[in-house]
Enzyme design. Structure first.
Site, PDB file in Angstrom:
ATOM      1  N   TYR A  23       0.901  -1.142   0.072  1.00 34.29           N
ATOM      2  CA  TYR A  23      -0.066   0.148  -0.012  1.00 34.29           C
ATOM      3  C   TYR A  23       0.844   1.373  -0.206  1.00 34.29           C
ATOM      4  O   TYR A  23       1.964   1.192   0.541  1.00 34.29           O
ATOM      5  CB  TYR A  23      -0.887   0.114   1.075  1.00 34.29           C
ATOM      6  CG  TYR A  23      -2.060  -1.077   1.193  1.00 34.29           C
ATOM      7  CD1 TYR A  23      -3.069  -0.960   0.653  1.00 34.29           C
ATOM      8  CD2 TYR A  23      -1.453  -2.339   1.882  1.00 34.29           C
ATOM      9  CE1 TYR A  23      -4.233  -1.978   0.827  1.00 34.29           C
ATOM     10  CE2 TYR A  23      -2.478  -3.255   1.755  1.00 34.29           C
ATOM     11  CZ  TYR A  23      -3.542  -3.147   1.252  1.00 34.29           C
ATOM     12  OH  TYR A  23      -4.779  -4.067   1.330  1.00 34.29           O
ATOM     13  N   GLU A  24       0.403   2.258  -0.745  1.00 35.77           N
ATOM     14  CA  GLU A  24       1.439   3.387  -0.878  1.00 35.77           C
ATOM     15  C   GLU A  24       1.587   4.278   0.284  1.00 35.77           C
ATOM     16  O   GLU A  24       2.436   4.875   0.471  1.00 35.77           O
ATOM     17  CB  GLU A  24       1.027   4.350  -1.891  1.00 35.77           C
ATOM     18  CG  GLU A  24      -0.451   5.099  -1.505  1.00 35.77           C
ATOM     19  CD  GLU A  24      -1.226   5.913  -2.929  1.00 35.77           C
ATOM     20  OE1 GLU A  24      -1.392   5.125  -3.787  1.00 35.77           O
ATOM     21  OE2 GLU A  24      -1.055   7.069  -2.906  1.00 35.77           O
ATOM     22  N   CYS A  25       0.766   4.164   1.399  1.00 31.20           N
ATOM     23  CA  CYS A  25       1.153   4.631   2.657  1.00 31.20           C
ATOM     24  C   CYS A  25       2.401   4.084   3.404  1.00 31.20           C
ATOM     25  O   CYS A  25       2.852   4.380   4.355  1.00 31.20           O
ATOM     26  CB  CYS A  25      -0.155   4.429   3.664  1.00 31.20           C
ATOM     27  SG  CYS A  25      -0.390   2.881   4.249  1.00 31.20           S
TER      28      CYS A  25
END
Lengths: 352, 260, 352, 260
Positions: D57-59
């Protein structure tokens, strides 16, 4: 096979190596012997974890010597006791940010090798500059523009960096490209069997080198359950998918320091650096006796303990515990621990 | 305590150097510290002159509580109670950003423009002596605001021009740092076992500030491999005070590991 | 005073600002009102912490609105509920990597502003590209060369990045310069009075933005003793010397998510995004009632709690606790907690 | 279970899409996941086809245990038991390094070369609609090995050329990605509510692979703003199997939050 230096800055080759790795949670545990045999190949460039005496993968390094690996290319940021193999054909050249033992001075085999021309120095770096080359690899950058190394002879004696004009401002900058060593060996406190590695103390460049290197060997003080890792991910600096082998090697940083676990063995380090490695002959004697003459790291520690007439591991654990008491367990100051009857002064005299 | 009494105080040469170093640290400043005498000086400053100074070590420890004299810039004892432990790129990144005021450096040679050699003595391709290489020294001198050099004062260690410039001083003179793109202010002070030096603002050349007790400017010139600027206002380096020595001996280095 | 955009990529100006800061451990605690009044000036560029709904400094943002700051320049990576002030003169333009609420779509005031030309978009970025601009500032780099944004219209509509030829390989690269916002507002779980800030969950860009920005306001759920920070430095992402103000603001991320403490208030967020901000008139009504009409964050929460007919904070703490139970306290799976009588299904329906 | 029985199974359009997405994920691969249907598809794949897949996930969450359907790519529930939480620059850095195989993307428009628009509809300077902007989409498409797009199939959403290219596909055709310096392989599959598309290896143009039950290639062409390549071997998209639906309904999305 191309020379290690040709692979060292090749973005596409590095990506290919990593695309091939499985992202599956695979049990990657194996004996250190097997990991070194399989993943450190003659001619590889090798980078190591930690910083100076701290958390260096010493057991892995002794094992590389034991297996008589040849023509390795060292990446020294810094280099210390891991620079000696060239006298026995184990190392043909190196990229140098620093080789030495701080106040204790130079490493004699390294000095001899470079002065005699038998150990090639392919490039000079600053610690910060080399750290940026590794950071660039981790962050997916072709290169970065920094202010280190400008104006000095490092610019002239490092063929891999370039001076350029910042196209935004016109200012001179030093361009540092991403560096991808063939092998990284990283010693950690805890790892799960998949390779997730957790540390205490400084990470230095480890978050970068595990992503930068084509192949990654994790050695650890202790294998822990993956649930333990997943319950506290905050000190995990090595993600499992970068890792090729996981080896449980207690005291694997000995005679170096393992934060929170054991202090470095000052006496042994001084003996090795000042006495054992003073001449090529004495270095050969050290190599024959402690490395080739032992079957593994533990037998080596055993011999040293006998020579020192003490349980060196227990002693170093006590020293470190004393430091950690004050630092992390809130005891507030030296000697307040109560359980130990050593005084700071005694410990300091012995340790420093 | 009057001067006569002060003069009678016994101290070692290294104790003097530690005091000279300590006096150069201003309160509220951040100091890039190496092991050995710089650390002793920094601890002394912390206790006497600069209770709000902040130490930085290249391994990543920032602002530790230096209760114990660390042996190394990277051991467990070095980052004792540091509130944050940075990666190496962040340590130097924060320095570039402007968070590092003073850097303490050593080295085998320093030349008249404050350039430092820690790489090779003799020809680089065929060195007479291979030294350690830069380590973090180049970065510290390229990025910190001011640099203090500590070293032995001998003609071959203070040459006109370093055999190899590992770490930038004023390079080849006025304006050269700026032309090279370096950001920090460059060399500021040189502490040797003979005296305390600075740099002439116009010519960027090394200039005597004070000579240590028992030494003269002439002696210092004899031990310097280039013409040292000697302004009229050079003074004798103030001796360690009783209070400095007490703190040094009782609190900073009670085991006397560094100052003898 | 120069325009915020002129300061945004000025390496020397940023360094000057940081050289002036004291490195002393100073007590920097102050009320949020005072911190916003002193450190957020009209015309400043402002960047915020966290990511989307997570750990955003919402209380600080509402306070900026309450104090009617003017002509701010937003840096949105991402932007969400912090984009509305322009309709009341609070924001003149922005640099955009993303503005929206994922599946819930666009933020109406932002859309209206850009479409009407009243809110300027100075530059387009990708999340990764903007993260690199901040990383460059943290790592002391003039710029970095990356592979994002190449070949797209982002290259054409961002005047701050450049395409170039890699001088090492000849390949096309995108150059991203270091970005130095005027103000960073960072919401953390724990901070000591000097500004050392500790978090749980993703740091996203926070380690970079606290170093990149000229001025840093830390808001925190709780002030803790500095000994507590020094005993466990591993989750400290904000070092004290970068910080100008420390404000204790419990529930400061509300209505967003604070990992391990409270979940985000889905219902309020949906109401705000879909109803309250649907038209300029309704947005004005929201602004007048909840922001200008309250004296602080807590009064705003109080009003919302009364409207919802429930203790929203307690409810969100329960939701988050349920997630954390499973994630971090080893209970293994949903609903095993025992103490709580909620089922996953009920919670999920309410929360998702 | 034979075909007749399978045909009688009831499913929603979104359940079909989740199944189509799930079948594209190979075991042992890493998948850059967005919320909504991509996540549902990824969870289904994880449980049925690819037990060893790894989500990113990009977070910053990597390889979490997705026991709960996260609402957002960044909430607490998203990084549930992740063994490591990376900074954003490292998430994308690891992707460039070669650790991200597949990326799922959405967007307002996709064109014949797989370029995606998430920025503005109409003229950029005077937009008819201002959209979100890239977020991580551009990075994912620039750095991951293969990209899967999911979106509604309407003529204005499948234009010949995007109003604004936020996220690179094959840009303007064969060789363009390489010339632009992009590293990943580019667009690979497009899942719409009408069919599954791929891209012609030679021309890099979008090509039909299968049409969903109840739709024909002709209908899909009608809803496509450019000439869609239709090879002879197009097939009907295999319907969700009973097992897929069972896992989807009972294990992946028991509250039916996403697939209705």
């Amino acid at each position: 096979m191309s020379h290690a230096n040709e692979r060292l800055f090749d973005h596409a080759l590095a990506r290919e190596a990593k695309l091939k790795k499985s992202r599956a949670e695979k049990d990657k545990r194996m004996p250190l012997k097997d990991a070194i045999a399989e993943f450190v190949q003659d001619g590889d460039s090798v980078i190591e974890t930690g910083f100076a005496y701290v958390r260096g993968p010493m057991a892995a390094f002794w094992e590389i010597g034991r297996q008589r690996k040849k023509d390795l290319v060292g990446i020294f940021t810094p280099g210390g006791m891991n620079t000696a193999w060239h006298e026995f054909g184990g190392m043909e050249g190196c990229h140098v940010a620093y080789v030495g033992v701080e106040m204790r001075g130079l490493i004699a085999p390294f000095r001899r090798g470079v002065e005699a021309g038998t150990l090639k120095v392919y490039s000079e770096w600053s610690h910060g500059g080399m750290a940026l080359a590794l950071l660039a690899a981790e962050k997916g950058l072709d290169y970065v523009a920094c202010k280190s190394m400008l104006g000095t002879d490092i610019m002239k004696t490092n063929p891999y960096i370039k001076q350029a004009e910042d196209p935004f401002t016109g200012a001179p900058v030093c361009l540092v490209p991403a560096m991808y060593p063939d092998v990284a060996i990283i010693h950690v406190h805890h790892a799960d069997k998949y390779g997730n590695g957790r540390i205490w103390g400084p990470a230095v460049n480890d978050e970068s080198i595990c992503v930068a290197a084509h192949k990654v060997i994790v050695t650890c003080e202790r294998i822990v359950d993956t649930l333990d890792i997943r319950a506290n991910p905050y000190q995990v600096v090595v993600p499992h998918y970068t890792v090729d082998a996981v080896c449980e090697v207690p005291f694997g940083a000995y005679p170096g320091d393992m934060p929170g676990m054991y202090y470095f063995d000052r006496r042994l380090q001084e003996r090795v650096v000042r006495v054992e490695w003073k001449t090529p002959e004495s270095t050969r004697h050290f190599y024959d006796k402690y490395i080739l003459g032992t079957k593994d790291h533990f037998e080596m520690i055993q011999i040293i303990a006998e020579e020192e007439g003490m349980n060196v591991i227990e002693y170093l654990k006590q020293l470190e515990q004393l430091a950690c008491d004050a630092a992390y367990w809130g005891l507030g100051s030296w000697g307040v621990g109560g359980e130990r009857d050593w005084k700071y002064e005694e410990v300091a005299k012995r340790a420093i | 305590m009057n001067d006569v009494q002060a003069n009678e105080i016994q101290y070692t040469p290294r104790e003097l150097l530690a005091c000279v170093a300590a006096r150069l640290i201003k309160d509220g400043e951040s100091v890039f510290v190496g092991t050995g005498l710089p650390l002793v000086g920094a601890l002394l400053a912390h206790k006497m002159y600069a209770p709000d100074m902040m130490a930085i070590y290249e391994c990543g420890a920032v602002d530790p509580e230096p209760r114990v004299l660390p042996w190394s810039v990277s051991g467990s004892w070095t980052y004792h109670k540091a509130p944050v432990i940075l990666s190496m790129t962040s340590v130097f990144g924060h320095s570039r950003a402007g968070y590092a005021d003073v850097g303490f450096l050593g080295g085998a040679q320093i030349d008249m423009y404050g350039n430092i050699n820690a790489t090779t003595i003799g020809d680089y391709e065929n060195p007479k002596v291979r030294l350690t290489g830069s380590g973090g020294a180049n970065d510290i001198a390229s990025l910190c605001q001011r640099v203090i050099f500590m070293g032995l004062h001998l003609p071959e260690r203070f040459p006109e021009r370093c055999d190899y410039v590992t770490t930038p001083g004023y390079l080849d003179g006025p304006g050269a740092r700026e032309r090279a793109g370096l950001v920090g202010g460059g060399p500021w002070r040189v502490i040797s076992h003979l005296g305390l030096m600075g740099f002439d603002e116009e010519s960027c050349r090394m200039r005597l500030i004070s000579y240590h007790p028992g030494v003269t400017p002439e002696v210092i010139q004899q031990f310097t491999g280039f013409e040292l600027l000697v302004p009229d206002d050079v003074i004798e380096t103030p001796r360690p005070t009783a209070e400095e020595l007490r703190i040094l001996r009782e609190e900073v280095d009670p085991c006397q590991l560094f100052v003898f």
